[in-house]
Design a protein around this motif. Structure first.
Motif, mmCIF file in Angstrom:
data_model
loop_
_atom_site.group_PDB
_atom_site.id
_atom_site.type_symbol
_atom_site.label_atom_id
_atom_site.label_comp_id
_atom_site.label_asym_id
_atom_site.label_seq_id
_atom_site.Cartn_x
_atom_site.Cartn_y
_atom_site.Cartn_z
ATOM 1 N N ILE A 195 66.758 -6.706 65.522
ATOM 2 C CA ILE A 195 65.152 -6.470 65.288
ATOM 3 C C ILE A 195 64.566 -5.736 64.589
ATOM 4 O O ILE A 195 64.023 -5.758 63.853
ATOM 5 C CB ILE A 195 64.409 -7.027 67.207
ATOM 6 N N THR A 196 63.943 -5.148 64.889
ATOM 7 C CA THR A 196 64.039 -3.642 63.498
ATOM 8 C C THR A 196 64.347 -4.121 62.390
ATOM 9 O O THR A 196 63.749 -4.143 61.358
ATOM 10 C CB THR A 196 63.760 -2.379 64.587
ATOM 11 N N GLY A 197 65.579 -4.092 62.180
ATOM 12 C CA GLY A 197 65.954 -4.392 61.368
ATOM 13 C C GLY A 197 65.348 -5.338 59.935
ATOM 14 O O GLY A 197 65.224 -6.188 59.106
ATOM 15 N N ILE A 198 65.725 -7.191 61.170
ATOM 16 C CA ILE A 198 65.629 -8.002 60.777
ATOM 17 C C ILE A 198 64.106 -8.879 60.645
ATOM 18 O O ILE A 198 63.825 -9.973 60.470
ATOM 19 C CB ILE A 198 66.835 -9.107 60.884
ATOM 20 N N GLY A 199 63.743 -8.527 62.282
ATOM 21 C CA GLY A 199 62.269 -8.663 62.949
ATOM 22 C C GLY A 199 61.152 -8.732 61.220
ATOM 23 O O GLY A 199 60.967 -10.411 61.374
#
Length: 203
Positions: free
Chosen positions: A126-130
């Motif tokens: 989530i942090t990577g693609i959010g």
């Protein structure tokens, strides 16, 4: 972990540049372009913090994150003609941001919320693609992660590498490995043109 903090700012700059480049291509005005850059830079981390209960999110506690993203956006706007000539600038900057944010997101969960592998991988993802997903939605595009090359899998592989190395080597090196695995997986998927299959609907 000074070097990790440097990488965080590098990721913010890289993601911000990718957002601004897309905003300019979409013919947004300066305010819209900057908003897209900041969203790409900080969106994933804000979503992660809200989900794990880190309130207020780190992005609001450290205004330097916002200002670095803002400055990166303004510089990209001012020097767009030069930046846009760099081949695959969006993909490279996006891959750097993906690697940094995956490592930081996974590490945040491990430090504050234990060693639940599923949660670590999910929050790293989530942090990577959010931020990128929000960026694409605001730009009225189908999110890149849903349609092109290996993207989310690169983030997952990075988080898995962090889980396996976290207690075996010094933590900063585990984060570097996570960043490297994510970035390399993403870039290789582009160079080798690796894609998930798409179901072809006959018209």
């Amino acid at each position: 972990m000074l070097l990790i903090e440097i990488f965080v700012y590098l990721g913010i700059i890289a993601a911000g540049v990718s957002g601004v480049l897309i905003g300019i291509k979409k013919q947004l005005d300066l305010f819209g372009v900057i908003c897209l850059g900041v969203t790409a830079s900080l969106g994933g981390g804000i979503i992660r913090d809200l989900l794990i209960g880190n309130i207020p999110p780190v992005a609001f506690i450290k205004p330097s994150y916002f200002f670095v993203s803002l400055i990166a956006g303004l510089l990209t706007w001012c020097f767009y003609n030069k930046v846009s000539t760099i081949k695959n600038m969006i993909i490279v900057s996006d891959a750097i941001g993906l690697g940094v944010f995956t490592a930081v997101g996974s590490n945040t969960v491990m430090v504050y919320h234990g060693n639940d592998s599923f949660v670590i991988i999910a929050m790293g993802l989530i942090t990577g693609i959010g931020g990128g997903v929000l960026r694409d939605i605001f730009a009225k595009e189908i999110p890149y992660v849903f349609k092109k090359e290996i993207y989310a899998i690169a983030s997952i592989l990075g988080s898995v590498s962090l889980i396996f190395t976290y207690d075996k080597i010094p933590h900063p090196f585990a984060l570097y490995i996570c960043l490297f695995v994510t970035f390399t997986s993403r870039v290789l998927s582009v160079l080798l043109k690796l894609n998930f299959p798409v179901y072809k609907v006959e018209k």
